[in-house]
Design an enzyme around this catalytic site. Structure first.
Site, short mmCIF file in Angstrom:
data_model
loop_
_atom_site.label_atom_id
_atom_site.label_comp_id
_atom_site.label_asym_id
_atom_site.label_seq_id
_atom_site.Cartn_x
_atom_site.Cartn_y
_atom_site.Cartn_z
N ASN A 9 0.83 -0.90 0.11
CA ASN A 9 0.04 0.04 -0.03
C ASN A 9 0.71 1.31 0.06
OD1 ASN A 9 -1.76 2.05 0.54
ND2 ASN A 9 -2.32 1.26 2.60
N LYS A 11 0.15 4.26 -0.33
CA LYS A 11 -0.65 5.45 0.30
C LYS A 11 -0.32 6.64 -0.41
CE LYS A 11 -0.23 3.35 4.87
NZ LYS A 11 0.03 3.29 6.21
N HIS A 94 -9.17 1.22 5.08
CA HIS A 94 -8.19 1.16 5.83
C HIS A 94 -8.25 2.28 7.04
CE1 HIS A 94 -3.96 2.54 6.69
NE2 HIS A 94 -3.53 1.35 6.00
N GLU A 96 -6.52 4.73 8.11
CA GLU A 96 -6.44 6.07 7.66
C GLU A 96 -7.75 6.67 7.08
OE1 GLU A 96 -2.79 5.29 5.70
OE2 GLU A 96 -1.64 4.75 7.57
N GLU A 166 -4.88 -4.89 10.73
CA GLU A 166 -3.85 -4.02 10.90
C GLU A 166 -4.15 -3.23 12.14
OE1 GLU A 166 -2.21 -2.73 6.79
OE2 GLU A 166 -3.87 -1.44 7.17
N GLY A 172 2.99 2.33 10.77
CA GLY A 172 3.92 3.52 10.70
C GLY A 172 4.45 3.91 11.87
N SER A 212 3.89 -1.92 10.21
CA SER A 212 5.47 -2.14 10.43
C SER A 212 6.02 -3.48 10.05
CB SER A 212 5.97 -1.81 11.80
OG SER A 212 5.35 -0.46 12.10
P1 13P Z 1 3.36 0.38 7.63
O1 13P Z 1 3.98 -0.85 6.92
O2 13P Z 1 4.07 1.70 7.10
O3 13P Z 1 3.25 0.29 9.14
O4 13P Z 1 1.90 0.53 7.17
C1 13P Z 1 0.84 -0.46 7.22
C2 13P Z 1 -0.42 -0.25 6.43
O5 13P Z 1 -0.90 0.47 6.86
C3 13P Z 1 -0.70 -0.72 5.15
O6 13P Z 1 -1.74 -0.60 4.64
#
Ligand code: 13P
Length: 249
Positions: A9, A11, A94, A96, A166, A172, A212
């Site tokens: 992803n 983003k 997601h 976010e 997740e 992140g 992560s």
């Molecule tokens: P990170 O791997 O940067 O922690 O993000 C995970 C994520 O949100 C994948 O959709």
């Protein structure tokens, strides 16, 4: 046998040119691997058609789709548009999008319906925030997300869903769920799905871990019986790291 999937992803990262270059390298490296996991990249909307042109073995996902099928919804991209551009998967729910854009499970239920109706495979994200885990509410939170956004689906429809667990506190942050925490939740999710749709359907659903995930911890996470791959954020922005995670299978 359920599918193993490693999805990147991206983003809101990479210019169009950078994205195409990254996809080219990922494709090159992925095509040199034999078997293993299905590799998927999820670039921003703008990049999808150009990135699609350079992919052969790697699949492509959008990061979102609209909750309506067409019409006066400025700035939105429909599931039918994605399908018409050859997109295969769509990430939905997601954390976010839930946190910054007010996406509720009711909205997600509509998006999931449109994605399935248009032949896209939803990668449905669920996961608890830190305070919920600290209060030992994490299992219940995830169950509610699944029930409210997905349990109106028939078993046939549900069999076309991919789940991504997740934990929000691991996204992140550099903090990864331990292998045991991931397995506990994935096993729990599969149990919830078995209760609703039967063991045969539950056993065929791919449940990915996200948060992560990197080459150094992917092997331990993927070794769990209920962890069928990963949804990768930061580490998917560098082809070597991303493919390092794919190789962890
Ligand atoms: P990170 O791997 O940067 O922690 O993000 C995970 C994520 O949100 C994948 O959709």
């Amino acid at each position: 046998m359920r599918k193993k999937i490693v999805a990147g992803n991206w983003k809101m990262n990479k210019t169009l040119q950078e994205g195409v270059a990254l996809a080219q390298t990922v494709e090159q490296m992925a095509s040199a691997l034999s078997g293993g996991a299905q590799v998927v990249v999820a670039p921003p909307f703008l990049h999808l058609t150009e990135v699609k042109k350079v992919l052969k073995t790697v699949s492509i996902a959008a990061q979102n789709c609209a909750a309506e099928s067409s019409g006066a919804y400025t700035g939105e991209v429909s599931a039918a548009m994605l399908k018409s551009a050859g997109i295969e998967y769509v990430i939905l729910g997601h954390s976010e999008r839930r946190a910054y854009y007010g996406e509720t499970d009711a909205i997600l239920a509509k998006k999931v319906d449109l994605a399935l109706a248009n032949g896209l495979t939803p990668i449905f994200c669920c996961g608890e925030v830190l305070s919920e885990r600290e209060q030992n509410l994490h299992l219940g939170v995830v169950k509610t997300q699944l029930a409210d956004a997905l349990f109106h689906l028939s078993a046939e429809q549900f069999s076309r869903i991919v789940i991504a667990y997740e934990p929000v506190w691991a996204i992140g942050t550099g903090v990864t769920a331990t292998s045991d925490q991931a397995q506990e939740m994935h096993h729990y999710i599969r149990g919830v799905l078995a209760e609703k749709y039967g063991a045969a359907v539950a056993n065929e659903i791919s449940i990915l871990y996200g948060g992560s995930c990197k080459p150094s911890n992917a092997g331990e996470l993927f070794a769990n019986p209920d962890v069928d791959g990963g949804l990768i954020g930061g580490a998917s922005l560098e082809a070597g790291d991303f493919i390092g995670i794919v190789k962890a299978f």
